[in-house]
Design a protein around this motif. Sequence first.
Motif, short mmCIF file in Angstrom:
data_model
loop_
_atom_site.label_atom_id
_atom_site.label_comp_id
_atom_site.label_asym_id
_atom_site.label_seq_id
_atom_site.Cartn_x
_atom_site.Cartn_y
_atom_site.Cartn_z
N ILE A 110 0.89 -1.21 0.09
CA ILE A 110 -0.25 -0.02 -0.13
C ILE A 110 0.87 1.22 -0.01
N GLU A 111 0.89 2.11 -0.94
CA GLU A 111 1.40 3.35 -0.97
C GLU A 111 0.56 4.43 -0.36
N VAL A 112 1.28 5.07 0.49
CA VAL A 112 0.71 6.15 1.11
C VAL A 112 1.41 7.44 0.67
N GLY A 113 0.66 8.40 0.27
CA GLY A 113 1.24 9.44 -0.40
C GLY A 113 0.64 10.93 0.05
N GLN A 114 1.53 12.16 0.32
CA GLN A 114 0.76 13.42 0.20
C GLN A 114 1.24 14.19 -1.06
N ALA A 115 0.46 14.67 -1.77
CA ALA A 115 0.89 15.63 -2.92
C ALA A 115 1.70 16.82 -2.20
N THR A 116 2.76 17.23 -2.56
CA THR A 116 3.29 18.51 -2.25
C THR A 116 3.96 19.06 -3.54
N GLY A 117 4.91 18.63 -3.96
CA GLY A 117 5.68 19.64 -5.14
C GLY A 117 4.84 19.46 -6.31
N MET A 118 4.01 18.38 -6.49
CA MET A 118 3.06 18.45 -7.76
C MET A 118 2.15 19.40 -7.81
N LEU A 119 1.73 19.80 -6.51
CA LEU A 119 0.74 20.98 -6.54
C LEU A 119 1.27 22.32 -6.95
N GLU A 120 2.65 22.42 -7.10
CA GLU A 120 3.41 23.63 -7.74
C GLU A 120 3.96 23.41 -8.89
N GLY A 121 3.75 22.14 -9.67
CA GLY A 121 4.31 21.95 -11.15
C GLY A 121 5.44 21.26 -10.83
#
Length: 154
Positions: free
Chosen positions: A129-140
């Motif tokens: 199970i991958e658990v992730g939080q979008a960080t940089g992708m929110l800024e491109g």
Amino acid sequence: MKREDLPAPETGMLLTHFLTVRDVARSRAFYSDVLGGRVVLEENPCIVALANGWIIMNPGGGPTPDKPGIELRPPEAPDTATSFLNIRVADIQSCYRDWSAKGAEFLTPPIDRKAEVRCYVRDPDGYLIEVGQATGMLEGVFADPPAGSGAAPA
């Protein structure tokens, strides 16, 4: 049980994730007690509502008329994965602390991968199970392409 508790759309479609498990009770406890899901149906099949989706679990078995020649079984080799559940969270550090305190065993703590902060955990049957939080992708800012892919880094 109410109709809206079940993964049964009145129109269109919705996505569920089916897992072949060794021990339904053990897996049900992991997805409800550790990950915080809500048990909708105990068995045959077990259904756990998790976030905005459902995990459906049953033991493995041989072919059936609608899947001739196909046997269902849980993962056998922990170092190989052909698919995995991907859970996106708003606060990965909080999630990591909470689930660890409830017994989840992560492969590593959350790691910053530029586009996201992520880590992996296994369920009782070894499903990744991958658990992730979008960080940089929110800024491109996106992750580098996989090694050997020939694509230039973003």
